[in-house]
Structures are given as structure tokens and as C-alpha cells.
Design a protein around this motif. Structure first.
Motif, PDB file in Angstrom:
ATOM      1  N   GLU A 109      11.173  47.608  -7.523  1.00  0.00           N
ATOM      2  CA  GLU A 109      10.558  46.449  -6.871  1.00  0.00           C
ATOM      3  C   GLU A 109      10.629  46.573  -5.351  1.00  0.00           C
ATOM      4  O   GLU A 109       9.668  46.266  -4.641  1.00  0.00           O
ATOM      5  CB  GLU A 109      11.252  45.163  -7.321  1.00  0.00           C
ATOM      6  N   ARG A 110      11.773  47.025  -4.841  1.00  0.00           N
ATOM      7  CA  ARG A 110      11.943  47.147  -3.392  1.00  0.00           C
ATOM      8  C   ARG A 110      11.008  48.206  -2.809  1.00  0.00           C
ATOM      9  O   ARG A 110      10.367  47.985  -1.779  1.00  0.00           O
ATOM     10  CB  ARG A 110      13.396  47.495  -3.065  1.00  0.00           C
ATOM     11  N   VAL A 111      10.921  49.351  -3.492  1.00  0.00           N
ATOM     12  CA  VAL A 111      10.055  50.432  -3.007  1.00  0.00           C
ATOM     13  C   VAL A 111       8.595  49.991  -3.016  1.00  0.00           C
ATOM     14  O   VAL A 111       7.848  50.235  -2.056  1.00  0.00           O
ATOM     15  CB  VAL A 111      10.245  51.698  -3.866  1.00  0.00           C
ATOM     16  N   LEU A 112       8.172  49.335  -4.097  1.00  0.00           N
ATOM     17  CA  LEU A 112       6.791  48.868  -4.178  1.00  0.00           C
ATOM     18  C   LEU A 112       6.498  47.819  -3.110  1.00  0.00           C
ATOM     19  O   LEU A 112       5.413  47.798  -2.517  1.00  0.00           O
ATOM     20  CB  LEU A 112       6.507  48.299  -5.570  1.00  0.00           C
ATOM     21  N   ALA A 113       7.481  46.943  -2.871  1.00  0.00           N
ATOM     22  CA  ALA A 113       7.297  45.909  -1.853  1.00  0.00           C
ATOM     23  C   ALA A 113       7.150  46.531  -0.466  1.00  0.00           C
ATOM     24  O   ALA A 113       6.331  46.084   0.351  1.00  0.00           O
ATOM     25  CB  ALA A 113       8.473  44.940  -1.876  1.00  0.00           C
ATOM     26  N   GLU A 114       7.932  47.575  -0.198  1.00  0.00           N
ATOM     27  CA  GLU A 114       7.852  48.253   1.095  1.00  0.00           C
ATOM     28  C   GLU A 114       6.498  48.922   1.295  1.00  0.00           C
ATOM     29  O   GLU A 114       6.026  49.083   2.426  1.00  0.00           O
ATOM     30  CB  GLU A 114       8.972  49.286   1.210  1.00  0.00           C
ATOM     31  N   LYS A 115       5.861  49.293   0.173  1.00  0.00           N
ATOM     32  CA  LYS A 115       4.551  49.945   0.247  1.00  0.00           C
ATOM     33  C   LYS A 115       3.413  48.958   0.009  1.00  0.00           C
ATOM     34  O   LYS A 115       2.254  49.358  -0.138  1.00  0.00           O
ATOM     35  CB  LYS A 115       4.484  51.076  -0.782  1.00  0.00           C
ATOM     36  N   ASN A 116       3.781  47.655  -0.064  1.00  0.00           N
ATOM     37  CA  ASN A 116       2.797  46.591  -0.292  1.00  0.00           C
ATOM     38  C   ASN A 116       2.014  46.789  -1.586  1.00  0.00           C
ATOM     39  O   ASN A 116       0.806  46.562  -1.649  1.00  0.00           O
ATOM     40  CB  ASN A 116       1.824  46.492   0.891  1.00  0.00           C
ATOM     41  N   ILE A 117       2.730  47.241  -2.612  1.00  0.00           N
ATOM     42  CA  ILE A 117       2.123  47.416  -3.927  1.00  0.00           C
ATOM     43  C   ILE A 117       2.713  46.361  -4.854  1.00  0.00           C
ATOM     44  O   ILE A 117       3.928  46.249  -4.982  1.00  0.00           O
ATOM     45  CB  ILE A 117       2.402  48.821  -4.498  1.00  0.00           C
ATOM     46  N   SER A 118       1.863  45.579  -5.491  1.00  0.00           N
ATOM     47  CA  SER A 118       2.353  44.555  -6.412  1.00  0.00           C
ATOM     48  C   SER A 118       2.547  45.159  -7.787  1.00  0.00           C
ATOM     49  O   SER A 118       1.831  46.086  -8.183  1.00  0.00           O
ATOM     50  CB  SER A 118       1.365  43.386  -6.495  1.00  0.00           C
TER      51      SER A 118
END
Length: 208
Positions: free
Chosen positions: A198-207
Motif C-alpha cells: 500500500e505504501r509503495v503504491l501510494a508513493e507512486k500514486n497508484i490506487s
């Protein structure tokens, strides 16, 4: 640390409630007293406690405000029964999965199904914020018992487990009824993976 393989369920022999503190005493079986000393860790219904006093078979513990508010220990009563597991030592067999004794919340028993011969099926309502960590065939600790989730319904926030006769004999799940609350601890490895993704996706603005 613990393994989620409950060693016995025992009777609560005494409860003393004070301001923001509850002291309680359990009657231990003789075989689980061997090597037990004041200060030792014991999982009680999945919650890690420190033994504060040992008097023959009577072992005492203290529960403070945080534990009383967030776990079923807040409703502990004399003559009721709780699951216990001594902490494991390096080299011991880990028959279940690694359990810390740091409970994440409480789940409610929504149904107990014994209609299938030799099968004891229990469905639990789980706090919604924990459901993202629960998957079919994954691990979860319920009242300190390491169990495999069979069915997971993320719409209803429920999980279902199947209990074998040995689990019913060794734990309080053989006497649990619909409406009762149990402590739940999610698998820490699963939590770490989910939170990291979740953190990695959030950093890449991926839901997700």
C-alpha cells in the motif's frame, strides 16, 4: 512469543478490579507449572501477560487500562475459562504460526454450525479495518489459537474457520456460543506485506 498452539484452557479462580487495573488468578495444570517463574510470559486468550505471583497452582496476572479496553480481558469473570500458552523457547517446534500476543482487536462469533458430522464451523464478524489483512487459507490467531481461514467475506467483514476435535478439546472453542467476543491477532507477516505494498503504491500514486 507464542506459537498459537494452546496448551490448555483453565478456570479463572479470582478477579480483583481496581481503578484502571484488574488483577486475576488462574488455576494452572501441574504440567504447565514446570519452570514457570514470576515474570514469565503467558498468553491468556491470545493476550501476552506477565506472571506476577505463583502460589502452588494459582498464578496471578495484572491487566491495565489499554488491555481492558481493547481485549476480552476487560470482561474477565471468576469461574469462566480462558486459553493459555506458555511462551516458546528457541528450538521448540512452532506447530502453528508466530504469535506475539499483541491483540489487534475483538471479533464476534456470528454463528456456530455443527450440522456436518465431525465438523465444527464458526463464523466471526471482524473489525473492518483488519479485513485487508485476512485472506482465504491465511493465518489468524483467535483467542490465542492459530487457525487457518477457510472462507472470507470482505463485504460482510466475516471469516469462517473449521475446528478439528483436538482443537475443541484443548481450547475454549468447544464451549463458545454465538454472540461471544474473542481476541484477534492478524499474522504480522501478512500485515507487513499489505502495508508495504500500500505504501509503495501510494508513493507512486497508484490506487489498489
Amino acid at each position: 512469543m507464542f506459537t498459537g498452539i494452546v496448551q490448555a484452557y483453565v478456570e479463572v479462580s479470582k478477579v480483583v478490579k481496581k481503578t484502571e487495573l484488574t488483577s486475576f488468578t488462574l488455576t494452572f495444570p501441574t504440567d504447565l507449572l514446570k519452570g514457570l517463574k514470576q515474570g514469565a510470559s503467558v498468553a491468556i486468550d491470545g493476550v501476552c501477560f506477565t506472571a506476577t505471583k505463583i502460589d502452588d497452582k494459582q498464578v496471578s496476572f495484572d491487566a491495565m487500562k489499554e488491555t481492558l479496553q481493547r481485549t476480552t480481558i476487560g470482561n474477565i469473570k471468576e469461574e469462566k475459562y480462558v486459553n493459555i500458552e506458555r511462551s516458546f523457547k528457541i528450538g521448540d517446534e512452532v506447530g502453528g504460526h508466530i504469535v506475539s500476543g499483541h491483540v489487534h482487536g475483538m471479533a464476534e462469533i456470528m454463528g456456530v454450525d455443527t450440522s456436518i458430522p465431525n465438523n465444527h464451523i464458526i463464523t466471526f464478524k471482524v473489525p473492518h479495518y483488519l479485513m485487508k489483512y485476512i485472506f482465504p487459507k491465511g493465518y489468524v490467531a483467535l483467542n490465542g489459537v492459530s487457525l487457518t481461514t477457510v472462507d472470507v467475506n470482505k463485504t460482510d467483514n466475516t471469516l469462517t474457520v473449521y475446528l478439528i476435535p483436538e482443537t475443541l478439546k484443548q481450547t475454549t472453542f468447544g464451549i463458545k456460543e454465538t454472540g461471544e467476543l474473542v481476541n484477534i491477532e492478524i499474522d504480522t507477516q501478512t500485515q507487513t506485506i499489505v502495508d508495504t505494498v500500500e505504501r509503495v503504491l501510494a508513493e507512486k500514486n497508484i490506487s489498489c
